[in-house]
Write a protein that holds these residues in place. Structure first.
Motif, PDB file in Angstrom:
ATOM      1  N   ASP A  50      97.527 -77.563  14.902  1.00 15.66           N
ATOM      2  CA  ASP A  50      97.908 -76.995  15.757  1.00 15.66           C
ATOM      3  C   ASP A  50      99.712 -76.819  15.447  1.00 15.66           C
ATOM      4  O   ASP A  50      99.594 -76.870  14.048  1.00 15.66           O
ATOM      5  CB  ASP A  50      97.786 -78.606  16.719  1.00 15.66           C
ATOM      6  N   SER A  96      94.551 -78.185  27.274  1.00 19.33           N
ATOM      7  CA  SER A  96      95.634 -79.091  26.376  1.00 19.33           C
ATOM      8  C   SER A  96      96.408 -77.573  26.110  1.00 19.33           C
ATOM      9  O   SER A  96      97.723 -77.570  25.576  1.00 19.33           O
ATOM     10  CB  SER A  96      95.475 -79.804  25.522  1.00 19.33           C
ATOM     11  N   ALA A  97      95.756 -76.342  25.993  1.00 15.27           N
ATOM     12  CA  ALA A  97      96.572 -74.920  25.990  1.00 15.27           C
ATOM     13  C   ALA A  97      98.374 -74.466  26.370  1.00 15.27           C
ATOM     14  O   ALA A  97      98.544 -74.692  27.978  1.00 15.27           O
ATOM     15  CB  ALA A  97      95.820 -73.815  25.911  1.00 15.27           C
ATOM     16  N   LYS A 122      90.812 -72.351  17.839  1.00 16.44           N
ATOM     17  CA  LYS A 122      91.333 -74.832  17.873  1.00 16.44           C
ATOM     18  C   LYS A 122      91.049 -75.445  18.898  1.00 16.44           C
ATOM     19  O   LYS A 122      89.888 -76.249  18.405  1.00 16.44           O
ATOM     20  CB  LYS A 122      92.943 -74.600  18.112  1.00 16.44           C
ATOM     21  N   THR A 123      90.325 -74.856  19.486  1.00 20.82           N
ATOM     22  CA  THR A 123      88.890 -75.906  20.942  1.00 20.82           C
ATOM     23  C   THR A 123      88.423 -75.609  20.427  1.00 20.82           C
ATOM     24  O   THR A 123      87.387 -77.214  20.412  1.00 20.82           O
ATOM     25  CB  THR A 123      89.445 -74.503  22.473  1.00 20.82           C
ATOM     26  N   VAL A 145      89.934 -79.743  26.187  1.00 21.41           N
ATOM     27  CA  VAL A 145      91.160 -79.048  25.150  1.00 21.41           C
ATOM     28  C   VAL A 145      91.325 -77.858  25.700  1.00 21.41           C
ATOM     29  O   VAL A 145      92.594 -76.798  25.279  1.00 21.41           O
ATOM     30  CB  VAL A 145      90.105 -78.451  23.773  1.00 21.41           C
ATOM     31  N   ALA A 146      90.580 -77.030  25.908  1.00 18.67           N
ATOM     32  CA  ALA A 146      91.295 -76.045  27.259  1.00 18.67           C
ATOM     33  C   ALA A 146      92.236 -75.946  28.260  1.00 18.67           C
ATOM     34  O   ALA A 146      92.911 -74.895  28.018  1.00 18.67           O
ATOM     35  CB  ALA A 146      90.059 -74.963  27.986  1.00 18.67           C
ATOM     36  N   LYS A 197      93.577 -70.922  33.614  1.00 15.30           N
ATOM     37  CA  LYS A 197      92.718 -71.885  32.904  1.00 15.30           C
ATOM     38  C   LYS A 197      91.724 -72.173  34.343  1.00 15.30           C
ATOM     39  O   LYS A 197      90.413 -72.700  33.767  1.00 15.30           O
ATOM     40  CB  LYS A 197      93.758 -73.386  32.502  1.00 15.30           C
ATOM     41  N   LEU A 235      85.557 -80.054  25.864  1.00 15.90           N
ATOM     42  CA  LEU A 235      85.771 -79.325  26.066  1.00 15.90           C
ATOM     43  C   LEU A 235      86.211 -78.423  27.099  1.00 15.90           C
ATOM     44  O   LEU A 235      87.533 -77.925  27.137  1.00 15.90           O
ATOM     45  CB  LEU A 235      84.611 -78.036  26.007  1.00 15.90           C
ATOM     46  N   VAL A 281      88.274 -70.032  24.849  1.00 14.99           N
ATOM     47  CA  VAL A 281      88.180 -71.131  23.409  1.00 14.99           C
ATOM     48  C   VAL A 281      88.416 -70.448  23.122  1.00 14.99           C
ATOM     49  O   VAL A 281      87.231 -69.444  22.543  1.00 14.99           O
ATOM     50  CB  VAL A 281      87.224 -71.552  23.724  1.00 14.99           C
TER      51      VAL A 281
END
Length: 214
Positions: free
Chosen positions: A142, A43-44, A124-125, A40-41, A89, A37, A121
């Protein structure tokens, strides 16, 4: 935007994807549902490789919400400073860690609505976590999937929600679990934005893209 491909063509596309890579894997490193989690958060607007470099030293010492809270916002920033938007973030990761501890017993929920209620979140996440950890056939769209879906005719749509729905509606159920991974990897390494590698593409004879490269 290409026209929607028919069912037999899409079935053959994903049969080839499956034959080439039966168990496609996401490229974000993680240790458990919580670190997935967080990864992925983070990785934006950042690359998976960049996130992996930042989390290589972070996750061994902060692999639970409790440990992340103990590390604190400034401690987290020290690890993720190389990632874009790192201050915002870091705030979100600390906030979501606190919510997980206080409302979910330190566990990552398996509900899209619950995941999307967490700071930082989005849909997509949430879909990535549902798919990769909970093995739900959720489709995380994405930029690579959006481009491939529209360019090829696999799942055309004017926005990410439309592409997500097209994937759910048109890709056979037997391929749904891994569909977004096959599409991400194909979009990232073959069907690239500026110059798609059509000569090396295993679905070039089925793709609706008219401006194929040699």
């Amino acid at each position: 935007m290409a026209a929607q491909l028919d069912y037999p063509t899409i079935h053959e596309i994903f049969r080839r994807f499956q034959a080439a890579e039966p168990e496609p894997q996401g490229e974000l490193h993680h240790l458990n549902a919580f670190t997935l989690l967080v990864a992925v958060a983070l990785s934006a607007q950042a690359t998976d490789a960049g996130v992996n470099r930042a989390t290589a030293a972070l996750f061994p010492i902060a692999d639970t919400p409790e440990k992340m809270l103990a590390l604190g916002e400034e401690g987290l920033i020290a690890h993720i400073r190389t990632i874009g938007l790192y201050r915002n973030k870091a705030k979100n990761v600390i906030k979501l860690s606190r919510i997980l501890v206080e409302h979910y017993g330190g566990q990552v929920p398996s509900s899209r609505a619950a995941l999307q209620s967490l700071p930082g979140v989005g849909r997509k996440t949430a879909n990535v976590v549902l798919n990769m950890w909970w093995r739900f056939p959720a489709q995380a769209v994405d930029t690579h999937i959006f481009r491939l879906g529209n360019r090829s005719g696999i799942a055309p749509g004017r926005d990410v929600v439309a592409v997500e729905r097209a994937i759910e509606d048109h890709i056979p159920a037997e391929f749904q679990l891994h569909a977004h991974h096959w599409m991400i990897l194909h979009g990232r390494y073959v069907c690239k934005a500026r110059k798609p590698a059509c000569g090396a593409c295993l679905i070039r004879d089925l793709c609706a893209y008219e401006e194929k490269t040699l």
